[in-house]
Design a protein around this motif. Structure first.
Motif, PDB file in Angstrom:
ATOM      1  N   UNK A 172     -50.987 -21.569  63.856  1.00 44.59           N
ATOM      2  CA  UNK A 172     -50.977 -21.572  65.312  1.00 44.59           C
ATOM      3  C   UNK A 172     -49.588 -21.242  65.863  1.00 44.59           C
ATOM      4  N   UNK A 173     -49.532 -20.712  67.089  1.00 42.37           N
ATOM      5  CA  UNK A 173     -48.254 -20.236  67.620  1.00 42.37           C
ATOM      6  C   UNK A 173     -47.312 -21.363  68.038  1.00 42.37           C
ATOM      7  N   UNK A 174     -46.044 -21.031  68.085  1.00 42.04           N
ATOM      8  CA  UNK A 174     -44.993 -21.915  68.598  1.00 42.04           C
ATOM      9  C   UNK A 174     -44.278 -21.135  69.703  1.00 42.04           C
ATOM     10  N   UNK A 175     -43.930 -21.843  70.772  1.00 38.74           N
ATOM     11  CA  UNK A 175     -43.276 -21.169  71.882  1.00 38.74           C
ATOM     12  C   UNK A 175     -42.096 -22.007  72.371  1.00 38.74           C
ATOM     13  N   UNK A 176     -40.902 -21.398  72.405  1.00 39.03           N
ATOM     14  CA  UNK A 176     -39.707 -22.049  72.943  1.00 39.03           C
ATOM     15  C   UNK A 176     -39.545 -21.592  74.382  1.00 39.03           C
ATOM     16  N   UNK A 177     -39.774 -22.491  75.330  1.00 39.25           N
ATOM     17  CA  UNK A 177     -39.785 -22.148  76.744  1.00 39.25           C
ATOM     18  C   UNK A 177     -38.372 -22.121  77.316  1.00 39.25           C
ATOM     19  N   UNK A 185     -49.226 -26.152  68.852  1.00 41.00           N
ATOM     20  CA  UNK A 185     -50.541 -26.783  68.855  1.00 41.00           C
ATOM     21  C   UNK A 185     -51.168 -26.746  67.470  1.00 41.00           C
ATOM     22  N   UNK A 186     -52.090 -27.657  67.298  1.00 37.73           N
ATOM     23  CA  UNK A 186     -52.938 -27.617  66.121  1.00 37.73           C
ATOM     24  C   UNK A 186     -54.371 -27.431  66.622  1.00 37.73           C
ATOM     25  N   UNK A 187     -55.352 -27.707  65.827  1.00 36.00           N
ATOM     26  CA  UNK A 187     -56.732 -27.413  66.236  1.00 36.00           C
ATOM     27  C   UNK A 187     -57.236 -28.313  67.354  1.00 36.00           C
ATOM     28  N   UNK A 188     -56.591 -29.466  67.550  1.00 39.43           N
ATOM     29  CA  UNK A 188     -57.131 -30.411  68.529  1.00 39.43           C
ATOM     30  C   UNK A 188     -56.137 -30.873  69.582  1.00 39.43           C
ATOM     31  N   UNK A 189     -54.866 -30.544  69.421  1.00 36.41           N
ATOM     32  CA  UNK A 189     -53.885 -31.044  70.377  1.00 36.41           C
ATOM     33  C   UNK A 189     -52.836 -29.977  70.697  1.00 36.41           C
ATOM     34  N   UNK A 190     -52.366 -30.054  71.930  1.00 33.94           N
ATOM     35  CA  UNK A 190     -51.238 -29.251  72.394  1.00 33.94           C
ATOM     36  C   UNK A 190     -50.045 -30.181  72.510  1.00 33.94           C
ATOM     37  N   UNK A 191     -48.943 -29.827  71.896  1.00 33.43           N
ATOM     38  CA  UNK A 191     -47.768 -30.690  71.841  1.00 33.43           C
ATOM     39  C   UNK A 191     -46.612 -30.036  72.597  1.00 33.43           C
ATOM     40  N   UNK A 192     -45.891 -30.884  73.322  1.00 34.12           N
ATOM     41  CA  UNK A 192     -44.662 -30.453  73.979  1.00 34.12           C
ATOM     42  C   UNK A 192     -43.515 -31.330  73.489  1.00 34.12           C
TER      43      UNK A 192
END
Length: 989
Positions: A172-177, A185-192
């Motif tokens: 899954x992708x990773x994004x540095x804002x 994120x994984x299959x069930x959660x979005x993490x910040x």
């Protein structure tokens, strides 16, 4: 200094971003795609990542090397031509805060490019795996690398495992804002992850393929199934995508500076989302490939698209909109364009067209138009629209056409009416290829060359602010004054007799455009010419339109170009020596670069400020008020230096060896908005007096540079004429051949002076021998004196002293006897006293001749005793500070030192008239300093003594290898200094 210039660029970029955003909405704007593939120079057609580095270059990663792009040339770096690169299969790239460029590879770790060198880091340097997939900078600007085994962090020296590795999925992708948050994120959660804290949101994230955070804090998520979701204020909102759009993998997202969301898909092209509306661009719109791998917006606002199979694309907003047959014109070739009082635009050509409220109305013979080939248009004060044509003249009033063709005093069917104008008196003037016509009181007056016109082919009519009429002809410029035609031609300085247009600016200056001689300015009776030799884009000037920004817009056979009026005036006044023009062609929206002229008017500025220019491909319209200009000065780089066609290394300076002559300097300017229209100027300081205007040429050639030092300076202007703020310099030193060097000159002087030198050397050797002999004689003389003194002292002490002592003893015996007998006592006392005194004097003489204390107590105590005796025998207060110096010198040297001090204090006692004197002897590691000074009357010259005194001391010091100095001023005393080097052998003993 580099940090200072980098800060300047960042501040300037912020300003540019604001300006580009302000002028972003082009009312009539369109998009254009330009693409580059392996046919254009790319090493491979899959462009996985795009970035622009601080110096201004664009970089692209492909699966067969990394590419640096300057807008014109591709420079490819791969393991075959670049040390430090271990794999050509590059996937990701970014620039860190130190200006280093990091590149991720599929199979060989990550590669860093810094200061011109590539270095590759693998598992040996701590990377979790050599299979790198993506790169980021976290909130602290630290590099993160995702590999198939997890995350690795660069600590400045090597890679270490990151604590997030256990949480982050390798898929899954990773994004540095920009806000500093890290989203994954994984299959069930979005993490910040932000500020060291992790916040998670539950949901279905198994298909997420791309993440981006907008400037207002919203999060966008694209999925592999074509779903676009927005996350804001803790809520997820799925956008309804029109059913007309195909289901596609939304693999990459980008929000541009205008707030538009761009979506790169895996097979469905490029999508744009703005104001709730989707727009799709595919290969049908000019995109080279529908598979999008990467998106990037450069500092000038240009959007770059990396595709999966067809290279790189550039999306540019067109500056010009064109009305053509697609929009309702009856023909693409437009000649006269005119705006009437109602605001309707009339366009002539093969027919007559009226454009009003966004719609075209076409007039043909079916509507009463008798002359189909329209060449000129004009509305008179009565509201009649006059229509000049090939072999015809008519006007339209109240929707009806009236023809005057049969009334013209011209050969029937063999003329064209190019220009129409109504003067202040109400008379109508018509310019044709058969002369000039004046229409007043229902009758025509015909003027030709017989009446003073320079040509019968009249292209343009202008009435100036004073009411004087001017005529552009294909024989020169003419004006009507007091009933006579006064002409200006090439003989008077006009650049060409083929005059097509006349324009009067707000200051009353007349500007004359020609077909093939460029532009002319006529002010105060003086002509100034502007041609391509002076930097004008084209020698065609078919019409001249101005805008509110002080620019002229001119049409030519090569396209439309813009030039600043202030710049033209500065050129005329001699303040500058070259012009910078901005050109517009097909890349800006023109369907055909050939503009039309020689018909009045061939261009207008309408009441909305838009410019209309007639072309062979329709009516070109430029909305100047909303025109997005590029205010960012381009970076300038010197890329290569060649001497005699061989590459020369350089780092700010170049040395050219003797015998090397042909110098090539290759430079570039980094602007990606129409880079082919950049302008360059350069100067070789020390050779060129003025700047050399190089146009768009990116190399300077010098077949020969005389020996010396030079500074090559180069500047660049972007396609909008904005020049770089300072020149980039290269210091060049041309080394002279040996026969032109100082070495050779010195050698020749040495050769010429050889005989003199040898003669001088022989003379010096002779003098040295004489001096050595003299010195040896002096040494021998002093040694003989010392030996003689020693002998005399011994004789006085041993012989005369003993005899006097005997006499004294006899006297003492006689004195004792006399005391008993009381007779002769006084005589014996006198004898004893005299003998005692004589003995003392003999001992003193002997001591001065040979200081026996040297042998008994050493040099230090002998010197102290000598000063003490002198203090006792003199009215001068002698003081001494003497360091131990025993065994530092040979016996002969000790005698010499003793004699120097002895002679110095004797001179003080005899001649100085001093009250105080000092004897100071200091010792350091390698030297002994003798300093004898007094406060007496001084001497007139430090070395003026004629006796054996000062000269003797100086000679003894020289023989001891020391330095002797005398400092004295009349009335201020005298100081004698002797500095001696310690004899090592004696010092060690």
């Amino acid at each position: 200094m580099r940090a200072y210039f980098r800060l300047q660029r960042i501040l300037r970029l912020a300003l540019v971003c604001g300006v580009l955003t302000l002028f972003s909405s082009l009312t009539l704007g369109q998009y254009r795609f330009d693409s580059w593939t392996t046919d254009s120079g790319l090493p491979q057609n899959s462009v996985n990542a795009i970035a622009q580095t601080t110096d201004g270059y664009l970089w692209f990663t492909t699966l067969d090397g990394v590419v640096r792009y300057d807008g014109v040339r591709f420079t490819i770096f791969d393991k075959g031509n670049t040390p430090g690169i271990l794999s050509n299969r590059f996937v990701g790239l970014l620039e860190d805060r130190e200006g280093a460029l990091w590149l991720a590879t599929e199979d060989s770790g990550v590669t860093r490019y810094k200061d011109g060198w590539f270095t590759t880091y693998t598992t040996r340097e701590g990377l979790s795996s050599d299979l790198a997939r993506a790169l980021w900078l976290d909130a602290n600007q630290h590099l993160l690398v995702r590999t198939v085994e997890g995350l690795s962090r660069w600590n400045g020296e090597r890679f270490v495992a990151d604590s997030l590795s256990a949480q982050v999925s390798p898929v899954n992708p990773i994004y540095a804002a920009p806000s500093g948050a890290l989203w994954f994120c994984d299959s069930s959660k979005l993490h910040q992850l932000k500020d060291g804290k992790t916040v998670s949101v539950t949901g279905d994230f198994k298909d997420v393929s791309s993440i981006i955070e907008s400037r207002d804090g919203r999060l966008w998520l694209g999925t592999t199934t074509g779903q676009l979701t927005q996350f804001a204020a803790g809520q997820f909102t799925t956008l309804p995508i029109p059913s007309s759009l195909p289901k596609a993998n939304l693999r990459t997202l980008l929000e541009d500076r205008e707030g538009t969301l761009w979506i790169g898909t895996a097979g469905a092209g490029l999508w744009r989302y703005r104001d709730g509306q989707f727009k799709v661009y595919t290969t049908a719109d000019g995109l080279s490939d529908n598979v999008i791998l990467s998106l990037y917006q450069d500092r000038e606002g240009t959007l770059w698209i990396g595709t999966g199979n067809r290279g790189i694309n550039r999306l540019s907003r067109r500056m010009i909109s064109v009305y053509s047959t697609k929009d309702g014109l009856n023909a693409d070739s437009v000649y006269p364009i005119y705006e009437d009082r109602a605001g309707a635009i009339w366009l002539g050509g093969l027919g007559l067209n009226r454009f009003y409220e966004g719609k075209f109305t076409v007039y043909t013979d079916k509507n009463g138009l008798q002359n189909y080939n329209v060449t000129s248009l004009y509305e008179d004060r009565e509201g009649r629209l006059w229509i000049g044509a090939v072999a015809g003249l008519s006007f339209m009033q109240n929707g009806r056409f009236t023809s005057l063709t049969n009334r013209l005093p011209l050969p029937p069917h063999n003329y064209s009416v190019w220009a129409i104008h109504q003067d202040r008196q109400g008379a109508l003037w018509f310019g044709s290829d058969k002369g000039l016509l004046r229409y007043a009181n229902q009758s025509f007056t015909h003027y030709t060359t017989k009446d003073g016109l320079p040509s019968d082919d009249v292209k343009w009519i202008h009435e100036d602010r004073n009411g004087q009429l001017w005529f552009a002809t294909y024989g020169g410029l003419s004006r009507l004054q007091d009933g006579k035609f006064i002409s200006l031609t090439e003989a008077d300085g006009l650049s060409s007799n083929r005059v097509r247009t006349i324009y009067e600016d707000r200051e009353g200056v007349m500007w004359i455009g020609t077909y093939d001689g460029g532009l002319n300015r006529f002010k105060d009776g003086r002509l100034t010419r502007y041609t391509t030799a002076d930097g004008l884009f084209s020698n065609g000037a078919f019409q001249i339109l101005d805008d509110e920004r002080g620019n002229f817009w001119i049409g030519s056979n090569r396209g439309i170009y813009r030039v600043g009026r202030a710049q033209l005036n500065d050129f005329a006044d001699g303040k500058i020596h070259a012009l910078t023009c901005v050109s517009y062609g097909k890349e800006d929206g023109l369907l055909n670069t050939e503009c039309n002229g020689g018909r009045q008017p061939s261009g207008i500025r309408d009441r909305q400020g838009r410019l209309w220019i007639a072309t062979q491909g329709g009516a070109a319209v430029i909305d100047v008020a909303h025109l997005s200009l590029n205010p960012l000065p381009p970076s300038v780089m010197i890329e290569a230096v060649r001497v005699d066609r061989e590459s020369a290394s350089f780092n700010g300076d170049v040395n050219i060896a003797p015998g090397k002559e042909n110098l090539e300097i290759h430079y570039t300017g980094l602007s990606f908005i129409k880079p082919e229209f950049m302008h360059f100027r350069y100067k070789m300081e020390g050779l060129d007096r003025d700047w050399v205007e190089a146009g768009n040429r990116r190399a300077a050639y010098y077949p020969y540079l005389p020996p010396g030092s030079y500074s090559f300076a180069v500047m660049a202007a972007n396609s909008d004429g904005v020049w770089s703020e300072e020149a980039v310099r290269l210091h060049i030193t041309v080394l002279p051949p040996f026969w032109r060097t100082w070495r050779f000159t010195l050698l020749m002087l040495a050769v010429l002076a050889a005989l003199t030198f040898f003669i001088y050397r022989w003379r010096v050797l002779t003098l040295k021998r004489a001096h050595a002999a003299q010195e040896a004689f002096s040494r021998q003389l002093i040694a003989s004196q010392e030996q003689e003194r020693k002998r005399i002292a011994a004789e006085l002490h041993d012989s005369l002293g003993q005899n006097l002592l005997v006499i004294k003893n006899w006297a003492m015996l006689g004195l004792n006897a006399a005391q008993k007998k009381e007779s002769g006592r006084e005589e014996f006392e006198e004898i004893a006293t005299a003998a005692t005194q004589a003995i003392g004097e003999v001992r003193e003489i002997a001591y001065n001749l040979r200081p026996h204390l040297l042998d008994e107590v050493g040099l230090t105590e002998a010197l102290k005793a000598m000063v003490k005796r002198m203090a006792a025998a003199s009215t001068i207060a002698f003081e001494s500070e003497i360091d131990p110096i025993d065994h530092l010198f040979s016996k002969e040297a000790e005698i010499g030192i003793y004699r120097i001090v002895q002679e110095a204090i004797n001179n003080i006692a005899r001649h100085s008239e001093a009250t105080r004197a000092f004897v100071i002897i200091r010792r350091d590691i390698d030297n002994v300093l003798l300093e004898i000074r007094d406060d007496g009357k001084g001497i007139e010259s430090a070395l003026s003594g004629k006796g054996f005194g000062l000269t003797g001391m100086q000679e003894r010091a020289r023989m001891l290898g020391g330095r002797f100095a005398v400092h004295s001023m009349v009335g201020q005393g005298t100081t004698i200094e002797v500095r001696l080097s310690v004899e090592k052998s004696h010092d060690e003993s």
